[in-house]
Each structure stands twice: as C-alpha cells, then as structure tokens.
Design an enzyme around this catalytic site. Structure first.
Site, short mmCIF file in Angstrom:
data_model
loop_
_atom_site.label_atom_id
_atom_site.label_comp_id
_atom_site.label_asym_id
_atom_site.label_seq_id
_atom_site.Cartn_x
_atom_site.Cartn_y
_atom_site.Cartn_z
N VAL A 194 0.86 -1.17 0.00
CA VAL A 194 0.00 0.00 0.00
C VAL A 194 0.90 1.22 0.00
O VAL A 194 1.82 1.34 0.82
CB VAL A 194 -0.92 0.03 1.24
CG1 VAL A 194 -1.83 1.24 1.20
CG2 VAL A 194 -1.76 -1.25 1.31
N CYS A 195 0.66 2.12 -0.93
CA CYS A 195 1.40 3.38 -1.00
C CYS A 195 2.91 3.12 -1.08
O CYS A 195 3.38 2.31 -1.89
CB CYS A 195 1.02 4.25 0.19
SG CYS A 195 1.45 6.00 0.04
N THR A 196 3.69 3.74 -0.21
CA THR A 196 5.15 3.61 -0.27
C THR A 196 5.65 2.29 0.28
O THR A 196 6.86 2.05 0.30
CB THR A 196 5.83 4.77 0.48
OG1 THR A 196 5.30 4.85 1.81
CG2 THR A 196 5.59 6.08 -0.24
N THR B 64 3.06 3.23 -6.91
CA THR B 64 3.06 3.75 -5.55
C THR B 64 2.38 5.11 -5.60
O THR B 64 1.81 5.50 -6.63
CB THR B 64 4.49 3.83 -4.98
OG1 THR B 64 4.42 4.20 -3.59
CG2 THR B 64 5.34 4.85 -5.72
#
Length: 327
Positions: free
Chosen positions: A117-119, A137
């Site tokens: 998730v994300c970074t 990302t």
C-alpha cells in the site's frame, strides 16, 4: 440435544499486515477493515484471519500519532495466505533494516500473494520482489521508486497494479481499492460490492482508474467554473467546442480561454479531452461496450480520435487499456 457447533467450511485465510514505526495509519486500518467487513458479508464461515505484525517492539506509533500494538513477526515458514506491506514515512528506515528486508523476502516466498500500500512498494523493491514486474506507488513517489529499483516497471497512473502474485497500490485510500480487488478474487464480485456498500464507498474503482480524477484536477477552478464543469459532464457526447462552452459560461470565447487557463492551468479544450478520456477509461474497464460505441458516447466522434487521446494521456490504446484493466 445440544446444538452442534458451527464450523467454517474452509479455514480462514491468514492475512498479515506489516507495520513499522511511523507507518501511515490508513495503510494499516483500511485493508484491515475491508478484510473484517468481508468476514461479515462473505457468506458462511470466516474467510479471513487478519492481524497486524511488526518487528521488534510490539508497540509502535503511526505517523498520525496513534499508538498501535502489533504481533511479532511470525516464522517465515509459517502458513500465510496474503502479506500486505503498509507504507508511510517510516518505510525509509524499514528498507535499511537488513533483517526485516530478508524476512519480507522469505515471507513473500511462502505467501500466495503479496501486496503493498502506497510507499510500502519501496520495501517490496528492497526485497527484490519488484524485479521485472509492473508496480505503482503514490504518484509523488513514482519517480523515486523507478530510480531506486530500475529493474521494476513503475506505472505512475493506476490506483493499483497486479503483476502475477505481486500487487501494489497508489497512496492511502487506494489500499482499500486494492483490498477490495483481493476480496473479489477470493469471494466474488457480489461480495466485494457488498463490502464496498457497507463501507459507504462512493464506488468500487477498477485498478486502471487514475490516481486522481480529471474532475478533481479541475476543482481548483470549481468556484468560478463549477456550473461549466457540470455542463461538460452532462454533454460529453455533444458539441463542446469553445463557442459552445463560452455560451454555457456566459462569457466571450476569448475571455473564457484566458480566465479558465488562469483558474485551472488548462485550456477548455484540454479539460474536455481529459474528462472524455476519463469517462472512456471507466467504460472500457467496467462495461463490454464496443470501442466504437465508447468513442461515440464519450464524444470523441471516431475510434481514431479516441486512440490519439489515449496515447497522449494513458500511453496505451483503448484496446490495450481494456485488455489490461477490463473486468
């Protein structure tokens, strides 16, 4: 006679969400809530057994300041179905933790699938799990991810990407969209939609939808041009030439061009094209309409015109987009 105890027809799938100090809170809570809600709407039994795990001290503080208590890292060879790697400011230190990176690499080899998730994608990259794969990302970090892990193919636009057993998502709320896709893969579309409705989500987004919509990008000019944007949205298949837009806005064509550019950073023509591309992307991903009909209903006039717009904004043809993201 006493009632027989109720057992699940299948054992719950073990799901682990990896956290670390300064983790992004919603990167942890969002996927957890989706899995928990799926347990309530997934039919008989309990489909998932989710838990938060972390290395070292079980008590950690998220970047929002909330204190979390996590389970310790399990043995890399213990059974696991899905491993989710959260993101957040603390991912930099997590990537520098050689022992944690080695654990992620080993654990991913045991899991049926792994997701970021994300970074959190940076931790997947540090473990070598993005080599030769497509990934995404948060849009502000796509360049840094591509520069750091050159063997990965970073796509800055989608809200989530699946490449084999490795999934990755864009920033924050995109982790919820990714987790809904995991639930859909396991339990079917009806259950995923039921979960989305229960969570009062506006809609269930396909992975190929942009990280931020064209409408959102134009909201800087909403105070002055909100009615014009509504007019455009209601008339995508019609005449949206500059004179038509100027008449709808009650301005001269020259005045509209100047003021609209100042308010949104785009010319009216470019804004219309972006909104039409976004509508076409949704239609290609979510319906089985022929490409020619999508081009007509979204106002492109011809397949070739839509194709050129897609190549400019999506770097793919409409057919390629549907093949990759169509449901």
């Amino acid at each position: 006679m006493p009632k027989s105890p109720r057992f699940s027809p299948d054992p719950p799938r073990p799901v682990e969400v990896l956290a670390f100090p300064s983790v992004q809170l919603l990167d942890v809570a969002g996927p957890l809530q989706v899995f928990a809600t799926a347990n309530e709407h997934g039919g008989a039994g309990t489909p998932y057994a989710p838990r938060v795990i972390a290395a070292g001290d079980p008590g950690l503080t998220a970047s929002a300041g909330l204190r979390l208590v996590a389970d310790p890292l399990p043995d890399p060879d213990a059974p696991v179905d899905t491993l989710v790697i959260a993101g957040g400011p603390g991912v930099v230190a997590a990537c520098d933790d050689a022992a944690l990176v080695a654990w992620v690499r080993a654990r991913a080899g045991r899991a049926r699938r792994v997701a970021s998730v994300c970074t959190g994608a940076f931790l997947l990259g540090a473990a070598g799990l993005l080599d030769g794969r497509r990934a995404v990302t948060h849009w502000t970090q796509c360049g840094a991810l591509a520069a750091r892990y050159r063997r990965a193919r970073i796509e800055p636009d989608p809200i989530f990407v699946r490449d084999g057993p490795v999934w990755s998502s864009a920033g924050v709320t995109a982790g919820i969209d990714l987790t809904l896709a995991l639930v859909e893969e396991d339990l079917g579309r009806a259950t995923a939609l039921a979960v989305a409705r229960h969570l009062v989500m506006f809609l269930k987004r396909p992975g190929g939808q942009a990280q931020f919509s064209a409408a959102l990008a134009l909201q800087a000019g909403e105070e002055r041009f909100g009615r014009l944007h509504a007019f455009i949205a209601e008339n995508l298949s019609g005449d949206l030439s500059l004179p038509t837009l100027a008449a709808a806005a009650g301005m001269s064509a020259r005045s509209l061009s100047r003021h609209y550019l100042e308010a949104t950073g785009l010319t009216p023509a470019k804004a219309v094209e972006r909104l039409r591309v976004e509508a076409a992307r949704c239609a290609l991903a979510e319906t089985a309409q022929p490409v020619k009909r999508v081009a007509r209903t979204c106002g492109f006039g011809s397949e070739e015109t839509m194709r050129r717009s897609f190549l400019r904004h999506v770097a793919a043809t409409p057919q390629e987009y549907r093949a990759r993201f169509g449901g």
